[in-house]
Design a protein around this motif. Sequence first.
Motif, PDB file in Angstrom:
ATOM      1  N   MET A  54       0.822  -1.216   0.000  1.00 31.67           N
ATOM      2  CA  MET A  54       0.000   0.000   0.000  1.00 31.67           C
ATOM      3  C   MET A  54       0.857   1.267   0.000  1.00 31.67           C
ATOM      4  N   SER A  55       2.023   1.183   0.674  1.00 37.14           N
ATOM      5  CA  SER A  55       2.892   2.366   0.686  1.00 37.14           C
ATOM      6  C   SER A  55       3.369   2.698  -0.722  1.00 37.14           C
ATOM      7  N   LEU A  56       3.627   1.648  -1.557  1.00 41.15           N
ATOM      8  CA  LEU A  56       4.057   1.881  -2.936  1.00 41.15           C
ATOM      9  C   LEU A  56       2.931   2.509  -3.747  1.00 41.15           C
ATOM     10  N   ILE A  57       1.697   1.997  -3.596  1.00 38.81           N
ATOM     11  CA  ILE A  57       0.545   2.559  -4.319  1.00 38.81           C
ATOM     12  C   ILE A  57       0.315   4.011  -3.922  1.00 38.81           C
ATOM     13  N   THR A  58       0.407   4.286  -2.623  1.00 34.76           N
ATOM     14  CA  THR A  58       0.214   5.656  -2.149  1.00 34.76           C
ATOM     15  C   THR A  58       1.295   6.583  -2.708  1.00 34.76           C
ATOM     16  N   GLY A  59       2.525   6.103  -2.729  1.00 32.86           N
ATOM     17  CA  GLY A  59       3.608   6.902  -3.302  1.00 32.86           C
ATOM     18  C   GLY A  59       3.376   7.210  -4.770  1.00 32.86           C
ATOM     19  N   LEU A  60       2.879   6.220  -5.525  1.00 35.51           N
ATOM     20  CA  LEU A  60       2.581   6.441  -6.948  1.00 35.51           C
ATOM     21  C   LEU A  60       1.448   7.456  -7.119  1.00 35.51           C
ATOM     22  N   LEU A  61       0.442   7.388  -6.244  1.00 38.96           N
ATOM     23  CA  LEU A  61      -0.661   8.348  -6.312  1.00 38.96           C
ATOM     24  C   LEU A  61      -0.160   9.768  -6.048  1.00 38.96           C
ATOM     25  N   TYR A  62       0.710   9.911  -5.061  1.00 39.78           N
ATOM     26  CA  TYR A  62       1.271  11.231  -4.775  1.00 39.78           C
ATOM     27  C   TYR A  62       2.151  11.717  -5.923  1.00 39.78           C
ATOM     28  N   ALA A  63       2.872  10.819  -6.571  1.00 33.28           N
ATOM     29  CA  ALA A  63       3.688  11.195  -7.722  1.00 33.28           C
ATOM     30  C   ALA A  63       2.816  11.683  -8.878  1.00 33.28           C
ATOM     31  N   ALA A  64       1.685  10.966  -9.113  1.00 34.11           N
ATOM     32  CA  ALA A  64       0.754  11.391 -10.166  1.00 34.11           C
ATOM     33  C   ALA A  64       0.164  12.759  -9.854  1.00 34.11           C
ATOM     34  N   LEU A  65      -0.157  12.993  -8.578  1.00 29.59           N
ATOM     35  CA  LEU A  65      -0.687  14.292  -8.173  1.00 29.59           C
ATOM     36  C   LEU A  65       0.343  15.393  -8.401  1.00 29.59           C
ATOM     37  N   ALA A  66       1.603  15.107  -8.078  1.00 29.74           N
ATOM     38  CA  ALA A  66       2.664  16.093  -8.274  1.00 29.74           C
ATOM     39  C   ALA A  66       2.844  16.429  -9.756  1.00 29.74           C
ATOM     40  N   VAL A  67       2.788  15.404 -10.618  1.00 22.93           N
ATOM     41  CA  VAL A  67       2.912  15.634 -12.062  1.00 22.93           C
ATOM     42  C   VAL A  67       1.754  16.480 -12.572  1.00 22.93           C
ATOM     43  N   TYR A  68       0.531  16.157 -12.119  1.00 23.77           N
ATOM     44  CA  TYR A  68      -0.656  16.911 -12.549  1.00 23.77           C
ATOM     45  C   TYR A  68      -0.558  18.370 -12.132  1.00 23.77           C
ATOM     46  N   LEU A  69      -0.216  18.610 -10.861  1.00 23.28           N
ATOM     47  CA  LEU A  69      -0.114  19.979 -10.368  1.00 23.28           C
ATOM     48  C   LEU A  69       1.039  20.723 -11.030  1.00 23.28           C
ATOM     49  N   GLY A  70       2.138  20.015 -11.282  1.00 25.29           N
ATOM     50  CA  GLY A  70       3.276  20.654 -11.948  1.00 25.29           C
ATOM     51  C   GLY A  70       2.938  21.081 -13.362  1.00 25.29           C
ATOM     52  N   GLY A  71       2.262  20.211 -14.115  1.00 25.49           N
ATOM     53  CA  GLY A  71       1.855  20.561 -15.468  1.00 25.49           C
ATOM     54  C   GLY A  71       0.847  21.691 -15.493  1.00 25.49           C
ATOM     55  N   TRP A  72      -0.040  21.711 -14.501  1.00 26.74           N
ATOM     56  CA  TRP A  72      -1.033  22.787 -14.381  1.00 26.74           C
ATOM     57  C   TRP A  72      -0.333  24.109 -14.084  1.00 26.74           C
ATOM     58  N   TYR A  73       0.612  24.072 -13.151  1.00 24.83           N
ATOM     59  CA  TYR A  73       1.319  25.304 -12.757  1.00 24.83           C
ATOM     60  C   TYR A  73       2.154  25.861 -13.906  1.00 24.83           C
ATOM     61  N   THR A  74       2.779  24.994 -14.690  1.00 28.16           N
ATOM     62  CA  THR A  74       3.633  25.445 -15.788  1.00 28.16           C
ATOM     63  C   THR A  74       2.860  25.735 -17.066  1.00 28.16           C
ATOM     64  N   GLY A  75       1.548  25.491 -17.057  1.00 27.62           N
ATOM     65  CA  GLY A  75       0.726  25.816 -18.218  1.00 27.62           C
ATOM     66  C   GLY A  75       0.697  24.757 -19.299  1.00 27.62           C
ATOM     67  N   ARG A  76       1.175  23.541 -18.986  1.00 29.48           N
ATOM     68  CA  ARG A  76       1.158  22.474 -19.998  1.00 29.48           C
ATOM     69  C   ARG A  76      -0.261  21.976 -20.257  1.00 29.48           C
ATOM     70  N   TRP A  77      -1.117  22.114 -19.274  1.00 25.52           N
ATOM     71  CA  TRP A  77      -2.528  21.764 -19.457  1.00 25.52           C
ATOM     72  C   TRP A  77      -3.360  22.553 -18.450  1.00 25.52           C
ATOM     73  N   HIS A  78      -4.671  22.637 -18.730  1.00 27.44           N
ATOM     74  CA  HIS A  78      -5.594  23.317 -17.825  1.00 27.44           C
ATOM     75  C   HIS A  78      -6.025  22.356 -16.729  1.00 27.44           C
ATOM     76  N   GLY A  79      -6.023  22.852 -15.502  1.00 25.13           N
ATOM     77  CA  GLY A  79      -6.485  22.031 -14.394  1.00 25.13           C
ATOM     78  C   GLY A  79      -7.951  22.302 -14.081  1.00 25.13           C
ATOM     79  N   ASN A  80      -8.573  21.325 -13.491  1.00 25.01           N
ATOM     80  CA  ASN A  80      -9.959  21.458 -13.035  1.00 25.01           C
ATOM     81  C   ASN A  80      -9.958  21.222 -11.531  1.00 25.01           C
ATOM     82  N   PHE A  81      -9.973  22.328 -10.763  1.00 24.46           N
ATOM     83  CA  PHE A  81      -9.823  22.209  -9.318  1.00 24.46           C
ATOM     84  C   PHE A  81     -11.012  21.490  -8.688  1.00 24.46           C
ATOM     85  N   SER A  82     -12.211  21.718  -9.206  1.00 26.85           N
ATOM     86  CA  SER A  82     -13.393  21.032  -8.673  1.00 26.85           C
ATOM     87  C   SER A  82     -13.266  19.523  -8.841  1.00 26.85           C
TER      88      SER A  82
END
Length: 323
Positions: free
Chosen positions: A1-29
Motif C-alpha cells: 500500500m505504501s508503494l501505491i500511495t507513493g505512486l498516487l502522490y507522484a501522479a498528483l505532483a505531475v498533474y499539479l506541476g503541469g497545471w502550474y507550468t501551463g502544460r494543461w488546464h487544471g480542473n480544481f473542482s
Amino acid sequence: MSLITGLLYAALAVYLGGWYTGRWHGNFSLLLFVLTVVTLGYWLAERYRFKPAREAAATQLAQQNDARRAQLAAQGITQVDTDITQARERLLMQPWWLDWTAGLFPVICAVFLMRSFLFEPFKIPSGSMIPTLLVGDLILVNKFHYGIRLPVINKKIISNNEPQRGDVMVFRYPVDPSLDYIKRVVALPGDEVAYINKKLTVNGKPVEQSQLPQFYDEDTLRYFDQYSEKLGQVEHRILVDKDRPPFVPPQAVFDFPNKELCRYSGEGVVCKVPAGHYFMMGDNRDNSQDSRFWGFVPDDAIVGKAFVIWMNFGDFKRIGFFN
C-alpha cells in the motif's frame, strides 16, 4: 500500500506541476472530488480494516506478555524486566501512507463541501472589472445564491434566486469552460440590450448614468472617464476610455451560439438575449472581453454571485462588500 500511495502522490505532483507550468488546464473542482473519493477509500479502510488489525495485534501482544508473566510466576520468577509499552505503541502507530491519506480526509471533505455548496474564493486576474474590482483582489463567491448545483458537472438541483441586472457573477467561460470569468449581468433572458456609442440601453430605456471624477489607473498610468451607473437596484461605477472606438472589431468576435440575435455596426452592438441566457459586461467597458465578443452566458455555466473582497495584500482598505 505504501508503494501505491507513493505512486498516487507522484501522479498528483505531475498533474499539479503541469497545471502550474501551463502544460494543461487544471480542473480544481474535479481534483477536489477525486481527492475526496480517494481519501474516503483510505479512511474507510483504516477504520474497518487497518486500525482493527493493529489493535488486534496489540491485544495479542498484551495477552502473550500476560501469559509469559503467568508462566514465569508459576516457576517462582516474579522479577520480569519485559516492558511492552514501546512495542505496543509501535503496533498501534498509523503508517505514513495512512496518515497522509485517511488522516487528510476530514479536511479535504470539508473543503470540498464548502467550496461546492457554500463559498468559493477567487483572485481577480485582470482589469476588466475596474473600478469595482482591481487586479489582485481576493473575493468570495456565494455558490448557493442562484441555487444548489452538483459539483464538477454544475447541474442545478435546487433553485434559489434568479440573476438580476447589476449582479457581479462568476461563470464558466463559454469559449473554454475550464476557465472562470467574472463580469456584471446587464441583461436578462428576453431583454434587448444595446451598447451604442458607449451608452447602455436595456429594452429601449437608457441606463441611468451620472459622471464622476476621473479615475486614475495605477497600472496604465492613465486617467479614465468614470460614471455612476444604475442597473436594476444596483448602483456601481464604470470606466470609459474616450480614445477607444465604440464598435467591436469584426475579427475579435467569436462564432458563438445564437450569434444571429446580435447586430454589429460601427456604433456598437444590439442583442436580443435568448431564454436561459444572460448578457455580461465588464465595468471597465473599453477594456473588457465580454458578451459583446463571445456571446451569451447559459444558466448551466453560472458558478455564483461575487459579493465581498476578503483580502488584497497590496491595499487592506479594499476589504469589504461591493456592488
